[in-house]
Design a protein around this motif. Sequence first.
Motif, PDB file in Angstrom:
ATOM      1  N   VAL A  27       0.834  -1.203   0.000  1.00  0.00           N
ATOM      2  CA  VAL A  27       0.000   0.000   0.000  1.00  0.00           C
ATOM      3  C   VAL A  27       0.871   1.257   0.000  1.00  0.00           C
ATOM      4  N   MET A  28       1.912   1.248   0.824  1.00  0.00           N
ATOM      5  CA  MET A  28       2.785   2.412   0.920  1.00  0.00           C
ATOM      6  C   MET A  28       3.472   2.690  -0.409  1.00  0.00           C
ATOM      7  N   GLY A  29       3.995   1.651  -1.051  1.00  0.00           N
ATOM      8  CA  GLY A  29       4.686   1.830  -2.323  1.00  0.00           C
ATOM      9  C   GLY A  29       3.780   2.405  -3.398  1.00  0.00           C
ATOM     10  N   VAL A  30       2.581   1.853  -3.517  1.00  0.00           N
ATOM     11  CA  VAL A  30       1.649   2.326  -4.545  1.00  0.00           C
ATOM     12  C   VAL A  30       1.140   3.729  -4.219  1.00  0.00           C
ATOM     13  N   ASN A  31       0.854   3.993  -2.941  1.00  0.00           N
ATOM     14  CA  ASN A  31       0.361   5.317  -2.556  1.00  0.00           C
ATOM     15  C   ASN A  31       1.379   6.409  -2.840  1.00  0.00           C
ATOM     16  N   LEU A  32       2.649   6.115  -2.568  1.00  0.00           N
ATOM     17  CA  LEU A  32       3.686   7.102  -2.844  1.00  0.00           C
ATOM     18  C   LEU A  32       3.801   7.370  -4.344  1.00  0.00           C
ATOM     19  N   TYR A  33       3.664   6.314  -5.137  1.00  0.00           N
ATOM     20  CA  TYR A  33       3.716   6.499  -6.591  1.00  0.00           C
ATOM     21  C   TYR A  33       2.501   7.278  -7.088  1.00  0.00           C
ATOM     22  N   THR A  34       1.321   6.894  -6.617  1.00  0.00           N
ATOM     23  CA  THR A  34       0.106   7.557  -7.083  1.00  0.00           C
ATOM     24  C   THR A  34       0.065   9.024  -6.647  1.00  0.00           C
ATOM     25  N   SER A  35       0.625   9.334  -5.483  1.00  0.00           N
ATOM     26  CA  SER A  35       0.644  10.727  -5.023  1.00  0.00           C
ATOM     27  C   SER A  35       1.428  11.603  -5.987  1.00  0.00           C
ATOM     28  N   ARG A  36       2.532  11.079  -6.498  1.00  0.00           N
ATOM     29  CA  ARG A  36       3.334  11.839  -7.464  1.00  0.00           C
ATOM     30  C   ARG A  36       2.525  12.132  -8.724  1.00  0.00           C
ATOM     31  N   VAL A  37       1.874  11.106  -9.256  1.00  0.00           N
ATOM     32  CA  VAL A  37       1.115  11.280 -10.495  1.00  0.00           C
ATOM     33  C   VAL A  37      -0.081  12.193 -10.273  1.00  0.00           C
ATOM     34  N   VAL A  38      -0.798  11.976  -9.173  1.00  0.00           N
ATOM     35  CA  VAL A  38      -1.979  12.790  -8.885  1.00  0.00           C
ATOM     36  C   VAL A  38      -1.593  14.259  -8.710  1.00  0.00           C
ATOM     37  N   ASP A 334      14.857  17.071   1.314  1.00  0.00           N
ATOM     38  CA  ASP A 334      14.752  17.778   0.034  1.00  0.00           C
ATOM     39  C   ASP A 334      14.945  16.833  -1.149  1.00  0.00           C
ATOM     40  N   TYR A 335      15.961  15.982  -1.063  1.00  0.00           N
ATOM     41  CA  TYR A 335      16.230  15.073  -2.181  1.00  0.00           C
ATOM     42  C   TYR A 335      15.111  14.040  -2.334  1.00  0.00           C
ATOM     43  N   ILE A 336      14.589  13.526  -1.206  1.00  0.00           N
ATOM     44  CA  ILE A 336      13.508  12.532  -1.258  1.00  0.00           C
ATOM     45  C   ILE A 336      12.256  13.122  -1.899  1.00  0.00           C
ATOM     46  N   LEU A 337      11.907  14.357  -1.509  1.00  0.00           N
ATOM     47  CA  LEU A 337      10.728  15.002  -2.078  1.00  0.00           C
ATOM     48  C   LEU A 337      10.914  15.272  -3.575  1.00  0.00           C
ATOM     49  N   THR A 338      12.128  15.682  -3.955  1.00  0.00           N
ATOM     50  CA  THR A 338      12.408  15.944  -5.372  1.00  0.00           C
ATOM     51  C   THR A 338      12.352  14.655  -6.179  1.00  0.00           C
ATOM     52  N   LEU A 339      12.935  13.592  -5.626  1.00  0.00           N
ATOM     53  CA  LEU A 339      12.928  12.296  -6.302  1.00  0.00           C
ATOM     54  C   LEU A 339      11.511  11.754  -6.432  1.00  0.00           C
ATOM     55  N   TRP A 340      10.721  11.970  -5.404  1.00  0.00           N
ATOM     56  CA  TRP A 340       9.355  11.441  -5.364  1.00  0.00           C
ATOM     57  C   TRP A 340       8.390  12.255  -6.223  1.00  0.00           C
ATOM     58  N   LEU A 341       8.418  13.593  -6.056  1.00  0.00           N
ATOM     59  CA  LEU A 341       7.399  14.444  -6.664  1.00  0.00           C
ATOM     60  C   LEU A 341       7.896  15.320  -7.812  1.00  0.00           C
ATOM     61  N   GLY A 342       9.204  15.512  -7.897  1.00  0.00           N
ATOM     62  CA  GLY A 342       9.720  16.505  -8.837  1.00  0.00           C
ATOM     63  C   GLY A 342       9.608  17.865  -8.174  1.00  0.00           C
TER      64      GLY A 342
END
Length: 511
Positions: A27-38, A334-342
Motif C-alpha cells: 500500500v505504501m509503495g503504490v500510494n507514494l507512486y500515485t501521489s506523485r502522479v496525482v 529535500d532530495y527525497i521530495l524531489t525524487l518522489w514528486l519533482g
Amino acid sequence: MSGIEVMADNRKIAKNTMFLYFRMLLVMGVNLYTSRVVLQVLGFENYGLYNVVGGIVTMFTFLNGSLGAATSRYITFELGKRDFERLNKVFNTALIIHVIIALLIILLAETVGLWFFYEKMTIPHGRLEAALWVYQISVITCFFSLTQVPYNATIIAYENMKIYAYVGIVEVLLKLSVVFLIFVSPIDKLVFYALMLCLIQIGVMFFYRNYCNRHFASCAIHIYKDRRLFKEMFSYAGSDLIGNIAVLAQGQGLNILLNMFFGPTVNAARGIAYQVQGAITQFSNNFMTAVRPQIIKLYAESRPEEMMHLVKQSSCFSFYLMWVISLPIFLETDYILTLWLGDYPEHTVCFLHLVLILCLIQTIKTPRSTVFHATGHLKFVNMVVGGILCAAFPLAYILLKIGFSPESVFYAANATMLVSEAASMIILKKYIDYSISDYIKKVYGRCLLVVITSFFITHILYQYIYNQGFLHLVLTCVLSTASSMFFVYVLGMDKTERDKVKNIITNKLKR
C-alpha cells in the motif's frame, strides 16, 4: 501468566503484524507512486482543495470517533470474556448508534458545513463547482465509513489480520488503476478522482460486511431493545468526546486555518507532509493494531502487571520502528521530495519535519491511551488531555493572526502534545498502580537515548559521504538504519529483550 501463554500471545502478535506489514509495504509503495502522479495531473491547487474540502466533512465526525473507540473497546472486551450473546448485542447496538450518527452528520454537513464552505473557505476562481462536487462526494463516503465501524472493530477484535492484507492488495491495485484513468477522464479530473476513490471505498466496505456476516456469528443482525447498553455505550463515547474533538482540532482544524490564511497551495504542502507521515506511521500503526487487542484482553482478564509490561514494550518498539524510518527522511528530506514528486510546494520540508516530530510523540502515547479505553476511565483524562490538545487551535489562530508563518500551527500542535503527555501519565496513576518514574525511565529515557546517540553519530558520518544523488541517499539510509538498530539493541532494550533477539537470530542462522 505462564511462559506458554506469553509465547502464544507473542506468536499471535508477530503473526498478525507480519500480515499487516505485508499489506502496508504494498500500500505504501503504490500510494507514494500515485501521489506523485496525482499531484502532477491535478496541480498544487487542486491537490490542496481535495485535502481541505474533505476535511470539512471530517470535522463533523468527532462524535463518531468517540463511538468508534467505544465500539472497539466493548467488542474486544466481550470477546475476551467469551460472552458471545452479549457480544452480538454490543455489535447490533453499535450499528444502530452509528447509523443514527451518520444521518445526523449528513444533516450537519448539508447545513452548517455548506455555510462554512461558501463563506469561509479560500477557493480559487473557477473551481467552486468542482470543489462542491468533491464536498458532496466526501459526504457520501463519510456516511458509508461511519456505518462500517462495527464491522472493522469486529475483525480487529478477532485478530483476523490476514483478511486486511488480502483486501489491501486489491484496494491498492484499484487505486493504482484510477491514477491511469485520470488521464482519460471524461469529466473534471478533480471530481473524477474523488468519485473513483469513493466507489472503491464503498466496494471495500461492502466486502468487509459480507465477510463479517459469513464468518462471525456476532455480526448477525438482530433487533435488541437494551436501553441500558445503549446508554452505557453512549456514556462511554461521551467521555471520549473531548479527546476526539482535540484530534480533529489538531488535524483538520489546523488544515482549515491554513486554508483561511494562505489558500490551497499551502494545504497541498500540508497534504504532502501528511502523506509521508501516513506512510511511515503504518509501521507503528500495524504493530499497534496487532497489540491493542492483547492490552484490552489482559485488562479484561485482570492481569494489570502483564498489561503495563506490554504497554511499555509496545511504546518503545513502535517508536523504534518510526525512528528507523524517520531518521534518513530528516537528513535527506529535500532530495527525497524531489525524487518522489519533482516539484513540490513551498513549506513542504518544514511541515514534514514538524509533523514527524509530532508523530514520534504520538507513537509513544498510543499504547498508554489503549489502557484508558480498556479501563473505561475516559471522562477525566479526556477533559484534561483533550482540553490541552484543543488549545492548539486557538493558539495557532492567534499566531497566524499576528503574522507568524504557516509553520507556527505545527509548533502549537507539538507544544500542546508534550504538555498533554505529562498530564496523561499522571492521570493514569489514578486507575492503574504503576511507577511513573519507572515508565519515564524505561520508555522516554530509552527512546531519547536512541534518538540522541543515533542522530549524533549518523549526522557526523553523514558529513563525510561525498557521493551525490541517489547513491548518497542509499548510503544515508544504510548508515542511519545501522546506527539506529545498533543503539536500539544496546540502549533501547533490557537484558531479557536482548537475549530474545539473540535467540531469534541464532535460531534463524541454524536453519
